[in-house]
Design a protein around this motif. Structure first.
Motif, short mmCIF file in Angstrom:
data_model
loop_
_atom_site.label_atom_id
_atom_site.label_comp_id
_atom_site.label_asym_id
_atom_site.label_seq_id
_atom_site.Cartn_x
_atom_site.Cartn_y
_atom_site.Cartn_z
N GLY A 270 36.80 43.75 36.09
CA GLY A 270 37.17 44.95 36.84
C GLY A 270 38.53 45.46 36.39
O GLY A 270 39.04 45.07 35.34
N PRO A 271 39.13 46.32 37.21
CA PRO A 271 40.38 46.98 36.82
C PRO A 271 41.59 46.05 36.78
O PRO A 271 42.62 46.42 36.19
CB PRO A 271 40.57 48.05 37.92
CG PRO A 271 39.80 47.51 39.08
CD PRO A 271 38.64 46.77 38.52
N GLY A 272 41.48 44.87 37.37
CA GLY A 272 42.63 43.97 37.41
C GLY A 272 43.58 44.33 38.55
O GLY A 272 43.46 45.39 39.17
N ILE A 273 44.49 43.41 38.85
CA ILE A 273 45.45 43.62 39.94
C ILE A 273 46.84 43.78 39.33
O ILE A 273 47.34 42.87 38.67
CB ILE A 273 45.43 42.41 40.91
CG1 ILE A 273 44.00 42.15 41.44
CG2 ILE A 273 46.40 42.63 42.08
CD1 ILE A 273 43.83 40.82 42.16
N ALA B 236 35.64 45.30 41.81
CA ALA B 236 35.49 44.93 40.40
C ALA B 236 34.16 45.32 39.78
O ALA B 236 33.93 45.07 38.60
CB ALA B 236 35.71 43.42 40.26
N GLY B 237 33.27 45.93 40.56
CA GLY B 237 31.96 46.28 40.01
C GLY B 237 31.10 45.04 39.76
O GLY B 237 30.26 45.03 38.88
N THR C 144 44.71 40.65 34.59
CA THR C 144 45.28 41.53 33.59
C THR C 144 44.69 42.92 33.81
O THR C 144 43.46 43.08 33.84
CB THR C 144 44.93 41.06 32.16
OG1 THR C 144 45.28 39.68 32.05
CG2 THR C 144 45.69 41.86 31.11
N VAL C 145 45.57 43.90 33.99
CA VAL C 145 45.11 45.26 34.25
C VAL C 145 44.26 45.75 33.07
O VAL C 145 44.64 45.60 31.92
CB VAL C 145 46.31 46.20 34.49
CG1 VAL C 145 45.86 47.66 34.57
CG2 VAL C 145 47.01 45.81 35.79
N GLY C 146 43.09 46.26 33.39
CA GLY C 146 42.19 46.78 32.36
C GLY C 146 41.29 45.72 31.75
O GLY C 146 40.39 46.04 30.98
N VAL C 147 41.53 44.47 32.07
CA VAL C 147 40.73 43.39 31.49
C VAL C 147 39.89 42.67 32.56
O VAL C 147 38.69 42.47 32.39
CB VAL C 147 41.65 42.35 30.77
CG1 VAL C 147 40.81 41.19 30.22
CG2 VAL C 147 42.42 43.03 29.65
#
Lengths: 117, 140
Positions: free
Chosen positions: B78-81, B56-57, B125-128
């Motif tokens: 991060g990118p989300g799962i 997730a950085g 949430t992907v992208g969130v």
């Protein structure tokens, strides 16, 4: 056996934790995969590994391990040794490979302790 | 009575991953928590902290310690799962090879967290980003 015996059996160099060499250890595990160490072992005192990075020390810390043995001539850097010293862990280095090192300790009475259900 | 602690976890320093978990472990020990509870919290938190760094950085952790339980909330942007159920399966991993070389990334992280915690909740949430809450009850 005590940590001093582990060092003797493996003809290992003690990098830190001289003061804990008389501590008794009953069980050990050998792995390069830290997630496996975190998943499957419990109440292990000695970790044998060929992996060298600070997360080896942290993994041992979370598992309450007292002694880390780096096998096949791997050596931790000064930062890792400091990390281990702060946590009162002994670090040993042996030139012996993982399979043989585990075998020698097993032969001398160390066992794997199964995770409780 | 409860104690609340906050940690910011840097995403670019793998060597420091585990600092927050180590501090919580020491705090619980000092407070006299049952050793098994201490270890369960330490392992579950450590895997989650590693995830913050490798996936997730970085992110942040809020821990609440009460006599009954320890609750830790891990937040990241991060990118989300994409598929949480799949991510929970042992052996499923999206970690790159360099993470595997470090002794992680074998698809054990989330299953390990579940193994050592009493409650685990993932909202992603992907992208969130992702918010994961884990709770370990204090065994008396």
């Amino acid at each position: 056996m005590i940590i001093k015996d582990v060092a003797k059996i493996l003809d290992a160099e003690v990098l830190c934790g001289e003061e804990s060499l008389d501590r008794e250890v009953k069980s050990a595990c050998g792995s390069d995969m830290m997630s496996d160490v975190l998943a499957y072992v419990k109440n292990q005192a000695v970790l044998l590994t060929g992996l060298v990075n600070p997360q080896v020390i942290r993994t041992a810390e979370m598992m309450d391990m007292e002694c880390i043995v780096f096998v096949r001539g791997k050596r931790p850097d000064a930062a890792m040794i400091n990390l281990a010293e702060d946590r009162n862990m002994a670090i040993l280095c042996t030139k012996i490979d993982m399979f043989t090192a585990c075998g020698k300790l097993y032969e001398s009475g160390l066992r794997k302790q199964e995770r409780e259900a | 009575m409860s104690i609340k602690l906050h940690f910011d976890v840097s995403g670019d320093d793998f060597t420091r991953a585990g600092e927050a978990s180590g501090k919580i472990k020491n705090t619980l020990k000092e407070l006299g928590f049952n050793p098994e509870t201490v270890r369960n919290v330490a392992i579950a938190m450590y895997e989650a902290e590693i995830n913050l760094v490798i996936h997730a950085g970085g992110g942040e952790i809020d821990v609440e310690i009460s006599p009954e339980a320890v609750t830790a909330v891990f937040k990241d942007e991060g990118p989300g799962i994409a598929d949480v159920e799949k991510a929970m399966q042992e052996g499923f991993s999206t970690a790159p090879d360099n993470v595997r070389n470090l002794g992680f990334g074998a698809g054990m992280g989330l299953p390990n967290i579940k193994r050592y915690s009493d409650e685990m909740d993932i909202k992603s949430t992907v992208g969130v980003g992702t918010v994961m809450t884990i709770k370990v009850l204090n065994k008396q």
